[in-house]
Design a protein around this motif. Structure first.
Motif, mmCIF file in Angstrom:
data_model
loop_
_atom_site.group_PDB
_atom_site.id
_atom_site.type_symbol
_atom_site.label_atom_id
_atom_site.label_comp_id
_atom_site.label_asym_id
_atom_site.label_seq_id
_atom_site.Cartn_x
_atom_site.Cartn_y
_atom_site.Cartn_z
ATOM 1 N N VAL A 124 0.841 -1.194 0.000
ATOM 2 C CA VAL A 124 0.000 0.000 0.000
ATOM 3 C C VAL A 124 0.875 1.243 0.000
ATOM 4 O O VAL A 124 0.677 2.174 -0.795
ATOM 5 C CB VAL A 124 -0.942 -0.004 1.223
ATOM 6 C CG1 VAL A 124 -1.658 1.341 1.339
ATOM 7 C CG2 VAL A 124 -1.960 -1.132 1.128
ATOM 8 N N ALA A 125 1.855 1.276 0.887
ATOM 9 C CA ALA A 125 2.755 2.431 0.974
ATOM 10 C C ALA A 125 3.504 2.644 -0.336
ATOM 11 O O ALA A 125 3.631 3.773 -0.822
ATOM 12 C CB ALA A 125 3.731 2.245 2.133
ATOM 13 N N ASP A 126 4.012 1.549 -0.919
ATOM 14 C CA ASP A 126 4.755 1.661 -2.178
ATOM 15 C C ASP A 126 3.856 2.148 -3.306
ATOM 16 O O ASP A 126 4.278 2.946 -4.158
ATOM 17 C CB ASP A 126 5.373 0.307 -2.543
ATOM 18 C CG ASP A 126 6.491 -0.109 -1.610
ATOM 19 O OD1 ASP A 126 7.000 0.757 -0.868
ATOM 20 O OD2 ASP A 126 6.856 -1.302 -1.607
ATOM 21 N N THR A 127 2.613 1.658 -3.329
ATOM 22 C CA THR A 127 1.669 2.068 -4.372
ATOM 23 C C THR A 127 1.391 3.561 -4.301
ATOM 24 O O THR A 127 1.418 4.271 -5.312
ATOM 25 C CB THR A 127 0.355 1.282 -4.242
ATOM 26 O OG1 THR A 127 0.614 -0.122 -4.370
ATOM 27 C CG2 THR A 127 -0.636 1.708 -5.312
ATOM 28 N N VAL A 128 1.129 4.056 -3.102
ATOM 29 C CA VAL A 128 0.824 5.481 -2.947
ATOM 30 C C VAL A 128 2.043 6.330 -3.296
ATOM 31 O O VAL A 128 1.929 7.375 -3.942
ATOM 32 C CB VAL A 128 0.322 5.771 -1.520
ATOM 33 C CG1 VAL A 128 0.149 7.277 -1.301
ATOM 34 C CG2 VAL A 128 -0.994 5.039 -1.270
ATOM 35 N N ARG A 129 3.220 5.884 -2.911
ATOM 36 C CA ARG A 129 4.440 6.628 -3.251
ATOM 37 C C ARG A 129 4.604 6.720 -4.770
ATOM 38 O O ARG A 129 4.917 7.784 -5.314
ATOM 39 C CB ARG A 129 5.662 5.936 -2.627
ATOM 40 C CG ARG A 129 6.988 6.582 -2.992
ATOM 41 C CD ARG A 129 8.123 5.935 -2.214
ATOM 42 N NE ARG A 129 8.146 4.485 -2.372
ATOM 43 C CZ ARG A 129 8.671 3.852 -3.411
ATOM 44 N NH1 ARG A 129 9.212 4.551 -4.414
ATOM 45 N NH2 ARG A 129 8.667 2.534 -3.478
ATOM 46 N N ARG A 130 4.367 5.616 -5.470
ATOM 47 C CA ARG A 130 4.496 5.618 -6.932
ATOM 48 C C ARG A 130 3.382 6.448 -7.582
ATOM 49 O O ARG A 130 3.600 7.120 -8.594
ATOM 50 C CB ARG A 130 4.485 4.183 -7.460
ATOM 51 C CG ARG A 130 5.723 3.396 -7.049
ATOM 52 C CD ARG A 130 5.629 1.938 -7.454
ATOM 53 N NE ARG A 130 6.759 1.162 -6.964
ATOM 54 C CZ ARG A 130 7.931 1.064 -7.560
ATOM 55 N NH1 ARG A 130 8.128 1.711 -8.710
ATOM 56 N NH2 ARG A 130 8.904 0.338 -7.050
ATOM 57 N N LEU A 131 2.189 6.405 -7.004
ATOM 58 C CA LEU A 131 1.098 7.237 -7.513
ATOM 59 C C LEU A 131 1.452 8.710 -7.405
ATOM 60 O O LEU A 131 1.246 9.486 -8.347
ATOM 61 C CB LEU A 131 -0.181 6.938 -6.728
ATOM 62 C CG LEU A 131 -1.395 7.809 -7.049
ATOM 63 C CD1 LEU A 131 -1.892 7.560 -8.465
ATOM 64 C CD2 LEU A 131 -2.518 7.549 -6.038
ATOM 65 N N ARG A 132 1.998 9.107 -6.267
ATOM 66 C CA ARG A 132 2.383 10.513 -6.084
ATOM 67 C C ARG A 132 3.451 10.929 -7.093
ATOM 68 O O ARG A 132 3.436 12.052 -7.613
ATOM 69 C CB ARG A 132 2.898 10.730 -4.662
ATOM 70 C CG ARG A 132 1.859 10.498 -3.565
ATOM 71 C CD ARG A 132 0.789 11.540 -3.599
ATOM 72 N NE ARG A 132 -0.146 11.389 -2.489
ATOM 73 C CZ ARG A 132 -1.463 11.402 -2.624
ATOM 74 N NH1 ARG A 132 -2.000 11.526 -3.824
ATOM 75 N NH2 ARG A 132 -2.258 11.274 -1.574
ATOM 76 N N ALA A 133 4.378 10.020 -7.372
ATOM 77 C CA ALA A 133 5.420 10.344 -8.343
ATOM 78 C C ALA A 133 4.833 10.536 -9.738
ATOM 79 O O ALA A 133 5.228 11.453 -10.479
ATOM 80 C CB ALA A 133 6.477 9.244 -8.352
ATOM 81 N N LEU A 134 3.865 9.698 -10.108
ATOM 82 C CA LEU A 134 3.232 9.827 -11.420
ATOM 83 C C LEU A 134 2.354 11.073 -11.498
ATOM 84 O O LEU A 134 2.262 11.717 -12.539
ATOM 85 C CB LEU A 134 2.396 8.581 -11.717
ATOM 86 C CG LEU A 134 3.159 7.284 -11.986
ATOM 87 C CD1 LEU A 134 2.194 6.098 -12.020
ATOM 88 C CD2 LEU A 134 3.924 7.369 -13.299
ATOM 89 N N ASP A 135 1.708 11.412 -10.396
ATOM 90 C CA ASP A 135 0.804 12.563 -10.382
ATOM 91 C C ASP A 135 1.526 13.880 -10.637
ATOM 92 O O ASP A 135 0.949 14.808 -11.207
ATOM 93 C CB ASP A 135 0.089 12.649 -9.027
ATOM 94 C CG ASP A 135 -1.121 11.737 -8.937
ATOM 95 O OD1 ASP A 135 -1.576 11.232 -9.974
ATOM 96 O OD2 ASP A 135 -1.616 11.542 -7.805
ATOM 97 N N GLY A 136 2.770 13.980 -10.197
ATOM 98 C CA GLY A 136 3.472 15.254 -10.339
ATOM 99 C C GLY A 136 2.790 16.335 -9.522
ATOM 100 O O GLY A 136 2.561 16.168 -8.322
ATOM 101 N N ASP A 137 2.449 17.447 -10.178
ATOM 102 C CA ASP A 137 1.815 18.557 -9.468
ATOM 103 C C ASP A 137 0.356 18.264 -9.117
ATOM 104 O O ASP A 137 -0.214 18.913 -8.245
ATOM 105 C CB ASP A 137 1.881 19.834 -10.306
ATOM 106 C CG ASP A 137 3.303 20.351 -10.451
ATOM 107 O OD1 ASP A 137 4.130 20.034 -9.574
ATOM 108 O OD2 ASP A 137 3.583 21.047 -11.447
ATOM 109 N N ALA A 138 -0.252 17.321 -9.801
ATOM 110 C CA ALA A 138 -1.619 16.923 -9.463
ATOM 111 C C ALA A 138 -1.580 16.047 -8.215
ATOM 112 O O ALA A 138 -0.518 15.554 -7.815
ATOM 113 C CB ALA A 138 -2.248 16.164 -10.630
#
Length: 273
Positions: A124-138
């Motif tokens: 879960v933690a890894d998924t959210v970290r990768r999501l934040r990286a993909l989101d960028g400013d969003a």
């Protein structure tokens, strides 16, 4: 600052036309979100939610909740970011460690290696970290289902919305204890989160199929003053939700779509207040 009420409807995506009609009806009634559960007995939540977002206007869509057991973090984050982008930011990424059925499916049907609860929380933690990286400013809003101490501590660090993982007969005292742990963890992390709860039943009767599927017992829920049941007149239900917000901090209520018309007067009275 007192959080505003909002409401979500959990939709069964098995029959796409019915799911679309239900989502459009929920939007008309003033619900803010439609959510879909995750499980290999159902169509993919990402595909189903993309269809629903396409035929609605302001409605947010979300997974409730994606099982970390079923997908590598890279894949889950990619799908989540993609849906957030194509819906113009109307996607809410719900994720959790996974219930026993999806954990078994990950091993037996997908062929993934068995995982422990601690390992799934790390996913879960890894998924959210990768999501934040993909989101960028969003920033895709993240909803996390949490019950145990480790899950609550992680949710306080990484989630925007937290739903308390309580059993269907859990009463007010148990919910209050979980909410207090979350508040303490959020204080330690210097963060605040929106607190959500899943309502299984609106009214005092449990449909036969829900009793069979979820093992729900209406009398046991009533006897325990279960927070998974909301009953009484619309006025009484609204008062009860105000009490839950005042005492527990719960402002986001998610109900099975079967009950959206029963709770519609409450939505009309409370949504956005």
């Amino acid at each position: 600052m007192t959080p505003m009420f909002r409401f979500g409807a959990m939709v069964d995506p098995t029959k796409p036309a019915d799911a679309v009609a239900t989502a459009q009806h929920a939007e008309h009634l003033g619900f803010s979100t439609v959510v879909i559960p995750d499980g290999m007995q159902l169509p993919s939540p990402f595909v189903s939610l993309a269809v629903i977002a396409r035929v609605t206007t302001t409605l947010h869509v979300g997974t409730f909740v994606l099982s970390a057991a079923l997908r590598p973090p890279e894949l889950a984050a990619w799908d989540g970011h993609s849906l957030s982008a194509v819906t113009g930011g109307r996607f809410e990424f719900g994720i959790g460690a996974g219930h026993p059925g999806t954990v078994r499916d990950a091993v037996q049907r997908v062929g993934l290696a068995p995982t422990t609860g601690r390992e799934r929380l790390q996913r879960v933690a890894d998924t959210v970290r990768r999501l934040r990286a993909l989101d960028g400013d969003a920033r895709t809003p993240v909803l996390m289902a949490a019950g145990g101490p480790r899950g609550i501590a992680l949710a306080a660090q990484i989630a925007d919305i937290v739903t308390l993982a309580l059993g269907p007969t859990a009463g007010r005292d148990e919910a209050a204890a979980h909410a207090e742990r979350l508040r303490a963890a959020c204080a330690d992390a210097a963060r605040s989160v929106e607190l959500a709860q899943n309502i299984f039943v609106v009214g005092s009767e449990v449909p036969d199929w829900m009793e069979r599927s979820f093992g729900l017992d209406a009398q046991a829920m009533i006897d325990n003053d279960s927070l998974a049941m909301l009953r009484g007149s619309p006025s009484a239900m609204a008062d009860e939700l105000r009490r839950r917000r005042d005492e527990l901090g719960i402002s986001y209520t998610i109900v099975n779509a079967l009950f959206i018309d029963q709770i519609a007067p409450v939505v009309a009275e409370l949504a956005g207040q």
